[in-house]
Design an enzyme around this catalytic site. Sequence first.
Site, mmCIF file in Angstrom:
data_model
loop_
_atom_site.group_PDB
_atom_site.id
_atom_site.type_symbol
_atom_site.label_atom_id
_atom_site.label_comp_id
_atom_site.label_asym_id
_atom_site.label_seq_id
_atom_site.Cartn_x
_atom_site.Cartn_y
_atom_site.Cartn_z
ATOM 1 N N ASP A 36 0.819 -1.216 0.000
ATOM 2 C CA ASP A 36 0.000 0.000 0.000
ATOM 3 C C ASP A 36 0.852 1.265 0.000
ATOM 4 O OD1 ASP A 36 0.797 -0.530 2.639
ATOM 5 O OD2 ASP A 36 -1.094 0.155 3.513
ATOM 6 N N SER A 140 -6.170 -4.647 12.651
ATOM 7 C CA SER A 140 -6.383 -3.221 12.502
ATOM 8 C C SER A 140 -7.424 -2.652 13.444
ATOM 9 C CB SER A 140 -6.740 -2.868 11.054
ATOM 10 O OG SER A 140 -6.395 -1.520 10.805
ATOM 11 N N ASP A 186 -5.855 -0.049 5.438
ATOM 12 C CA ASP A 186 -6.655 -0.416 6.606
ATOM 13 C C ASP A 186 -7.914 0.433 6.700
ATOM 14 O OD1 ASP A 186 -4.558 -2.073 7.088
ATOM 15 O OD2 ASP A 186 -3.873 -1.086 8.911
#
Length: 396
Positions: A36, A140, A186
Site C-alpha cells: 500500500d 487493525s 486499513d
Amino acid sequence: MTVDDARALFLAIAGRAPEGVWSSAGRANLIGEHTDYNEGFVLPFAIQHRTYAAVGMHADLRIRVASTFAPDPVELALEDLSIFDGPAGDAVTSGRVPEWAAYVLGVAWAALAAAGRTAADVPGVDIAIASDVPVGAGLSSSAAIEGAVAAALNDLWALELTPLELAKVGRRAENEAVGAPTGIMDQVSSIMGRADAATFLDCRTLETRSVDLGLEREGLVLLAIDTKVEHAHASGGYRDRRAACERGAAAMGVPWLRDLTAADLPRAQELMDDVTFRRVRHIVTENQRVIDTVEALAAGGPRAIGDLLVASHASMRDDFEISVPELDTAVEAALGAGAVGARMTGGGFGGSAIALIPATSVAQVTAAVEAAFAAQGYTAPVCFTITPSEGARRDE
C-alpha cells in the site's frame, strides 16, 4: 464489547445518553502486504469484529474521550487539537497525549482540516470507545477506531465527507497524530467494506472495487490464527522495511515500486545489495499476486487462490522477512490439516495468520494449529473464524 458497552461508558463520563453510536470494522488482508505505501495493490476485507463510538455534543468547546481499555478519560480544548500540527507523532512521544487517545483526537483534527473547518466552527463532543477487535493481532483495531470516530464526527459536525475522504482522515490521523507510517489500506477496508466481499484498492489512484469472495457458496470460511505475538506498527522493523523500499525505488529511478514489474528484477538485483533487492522483489511479486487473485476469484472462485496465498506468505517470510516462527508454524499446520491456502496477514513481526478452509474443518484445523504450537512450546494461539462484513455505519 457492543453498542451497549459504548453507550454505558458514555453515560458514565457524560451523565447523559449519547446522540448516537457509530461503528467501523476491523480488517484482515486477503493478500497484498506492504504494497500500500508503495502505491501498489491490496485486497483486504472488513471483518465482523467492530469498534463502537458513542458520541454526543455539548456547548463546552472541548473534546473528551474515554475507552473501555483505558482507565482515565482524556480531555482537550478543541482549539488545542493544533498540537498535532507539529512533527509526526510528537504529541504522543512528548507525553502530551496517550497513544490510544491520539487515534481519536487525531481523527477530529484531521476531519476538521479535510472539511475546511476550524475548531471554532463545531461544538464540543464526548466520545466513548468500546471494541471487540482483538488488539495487537494484526486485525487493525486502530483503523476501526478511526472509522467509527470519523463516521460519528462526519454526521454530528455535518462535515459532508465521502467514505474515501473519511479513510484519508484516518490515515492522516495515524501517520501524523500517532506517528505510525502506515498506508491507507486499513482505513479503506474498515470504512468501505461489504459483506462476503473484499475491496480491491489501487493505492495510487485510490480507486476501489468490491470483489465478491463467494465463501458461503463454496462452503469455505476464513480462520484467523492469533499467535499472541504482539507487534507495533511504529516499531523499527516496519520503518526499516519502508526505508528499504524507498532505497530500491531510488536505485531504479522510479518514484514508487509500483512502477516496476517482474521484468525489472534482474536489473534490480545488479544494482542493489541483497537485502534491499529481496525487499523490492517482495513488493513487485506481491503486487502481481493481488492482480492474479482478483482474476482467479472471478474465474474459479475462492478455491482457486490457495497457491497465491501460500506464495505470498513465503515471500513475506523469505524476502521481506516480517514473519516470525509462530506465524510460520500457524501457516504450516493449517496447510497440513487441509487448508486451501494460508498466509500471515497484517504488518508482520507478530499478529495473525489467516487460513482458507472448508467450513466443516474448523475444529480439525484449530486442533492441528494448537498442537503444533504446543509442540514448539509457544503460547497457545487463539483461533476464530472471520467473516467479510460491512464497513462504517451508524448503529443507533
